[in-house]
Design an enzyme around this catalytic site. Structure first.
Site, PDB file in Angstrom:
ATOM      1  N   ASP A  44       4.716  -9.410  -5.073  1.00 50.62           N
ATOM      2  CA  ASP A  44       4.969 -10.610  -4.263  1.00 50.62           C
ATOM      3  C   ASP A  44       4.425 -10.401  -2.849  1.00 50.62           C
ATOM      4  O   ASP A  44       4.427 -11.324  -2.030  1.00 50.62           O
ATOM      5  CB  ASP A  44       6.452 -10.999  -4.265  1.00 50.62           C
ATOM      6  CG  ASP A  44       7.350  -9.947  -3.642  1.00 50.62           C
ATOM      7  OD1 ASP A  44       6.871  -8.838  -3.337  1.00 50.62           O
ATOM      8  OD2 ASP A  44       8.554 -10.237  -3.468  1.00 50.62           O
ATOM      9  N   SER A  45       3.884  -9.210  -2.578  1.00 54.33           N
ATOM     10  CA  SER A  45       3.130  -8.988  -1.333  1.00 54.33           C
ATOM     11  C   SER A  45       1.951  -9.958  -1.235  1.00 54.33           C
ATOM     12  O   SER A  45       1.366 -10.106  -0.166  1.00 54.33           O
ATOM     13  CB  SER A  45       2.632  -7.540  -1.248  1.00 54.33           C
ATOM     14  OG  SER A  45       1.947  -7.179  -2.427  1.00 54.33           O
ATOM     15  N   GLU A 115      13.653  -6.129  -7.268  1.00 59.82           N
ATOM     16  CA  GLU A 115      14.081  -5.280  -6.153  1.00 59.82           C
ATOM     17  C   GLU A 115      15.607  -5.137  -6.133  1.00 59.82           C
ATOM     18  O   GLU A 115      16.318  -6.115  -6.351  1.00 59.82           O
ATOM     19  CB  GLU A 115      13.642  -5.905  -4.823  1.00 59.82           C
ATOM     20  CG  GLU A 115      12.148  -5.946  -4.637  1.00 59.82           C
ATOM     21  CD  GLU A 115      11.743  -6.476  -3.256  1.00 59.82           C
ATOM     22  OE1 GLU A 115      12.620  -6.659  -2.394  1.00 59.82           O
ATOM     23  OE2 GLU A 115      10.535  -6.699  -3.059  1.00 59.82           O
ATOM     24  N   GLU A 182      10.311   2.897  -2.247  1.00 59.83           N
ATOM     25  CA  GLU A 182       9.524   2.475  -1.082  1.00 59.83           C
ATOM     26  C   GLU A 182      10.233   2.852   0.223  1.00 59.83           C
ATOM     27  O   GLU A 182      11.454   2.670   0.365  1.00 59.83           O
ATOM     28  CB  GLU A 182       9.311   0.948  -1.120  1.00 59.83           C
ATOM     29  CG  GLU A 182       8.538   0.440   0.086  1.00 59.83           C
ATOM     30  CD  GLU A 182       7.990  -0.985  -0.080  1.00 59.83           C
ATOM     31  OE1 GLU A 182       8.179  -1.586  -1.149  1.00 59.83           O
ATOM     32  OE2 GLU A 182       7.362  -1.472   0.876  1.00 59.83           O
TER      33      GLU A 182
END
Ligand code: KIV
Length: 267
Positions: A44-45, A115, A182
């Site tokens: 989704d970046s 996430e 991350e």
């Protein structure tokens, strides 16, 4: 040969390191498959890299499906993961199931990523029980940027590190086939990697992870204004693109392009 989630588990068992890169379009996916990158994440970046938003929060399922289906067409042999965007799975398990199902049926991705821990662990259990492989994502999860108060490294205190470790083992137990780690201390990246039997894929989580992922614009030098600490630029495509565009402009203005070799003759 087509890469599957079984290959990733095997690579963890063998201690074989591997890579994942983000991809958002057909042409880039084709080149990455040619380069032998086994796993492509339609992250989704894309909200930031392709659509120009300041963060990932405005990305919709329709955006993701359009880009993911292009990547699947470009890289038929890679394992392609569709990233569930903000609010695609936050309100209910029904939303998670419906949107993961759309990803699989409409874009033909092979797995989805979500996430966070907490309720996401239960969604991971439900999706895997329906044949939808799930990749977890812990640490500096961008959909929580407002909750974190900015892009901040996570898991620095022992208490926060323990929470991430617990979420990682719970995700594995729920059936997740891998976990992105991350923005966390490298010591924590290694601890999580040692604690779980599924591959960890690090981005700013140190060399102890089983695999590494980077955003394609960062790797290719298409984002030269901001190079994060965890990025290594392997190309300078931004500079090449600018130089080529300038040359084209100059050649057209000066009459150097097109020439006879670029012209069609009449019959
Ligand atoms: O959206 C994305 O690109 C990601 C990677 C940074 C792991 O989630």
């Amino acid at each position: 040969m087509t890469v599957t989630v079984r290959d990733l588990r095997k690579w963890k068992t063998e201690g074989t390191k591997f890579t994942m890169l983000t991809a958002y379009d057909y042409t880039t996916a084709k080149w990455l498959e040619r380069a032998g990158i086994p796993v492509l994440l339609v992250g989704d970046s894309l909200g930031m890299t392709m659509l120009g938003y300041p963060d990932t929060l405005s990305v919709s399922m329709d955006d993701m499906i359009r880009h993911a289906s292009a990547v699947v067409r470009g890289a038929p042999n890679a394992l392609v993961i569709g990233d569930m965007p903000f609010m695609a799975y936050h309100a209910s398990a029904e939303d998670a199931i419906r949107n993961a199902g759309r990803f699989m049926q409409e874009a033909r991705v092979h797995a989805v990523k979500m996430e966070g821990g907490g309720r996401v662990i239960d969604y991971a259990r439900q999706l895997t029980s329906m044949g939808i492989p799930v990749m977890g994502h812990l640490g500096l999860t961008p959909q929580f940027v407002n909750q974190f108060g900015g892009w901040r490294v996570q898991g620095r205190s022992e208490e926060a590190a323990e929470r991430i470790l617990e979420d990682a083992t719970a995700l594995e137990e729920a059936g997740a086939f891998s976990i992105v780690l991350e923005g966390m201390p490298s010591t924590l990246g290694r601890r999580v990697t040692d604690a779980v039997g599924i591959p960890t894929i690090g981005i700013g989580a140190g060399a102890g992870c089983d695999a590494q992922v980077l955003v394609i614009q960062d790797v290719m030098g298409l984002n030269p204004d901001h190079v994060a600490k965890f990025v290594r630029q392997y190309g300078r495509l931004g500079e090449s693109l600018e130089a080529a565009a300038r040359q084209f402009d100059q050649d057209v203005r000066s009459g150097a392009f097109p020439t006879a070799e670029h012209e069609y003759a009449a019959r």
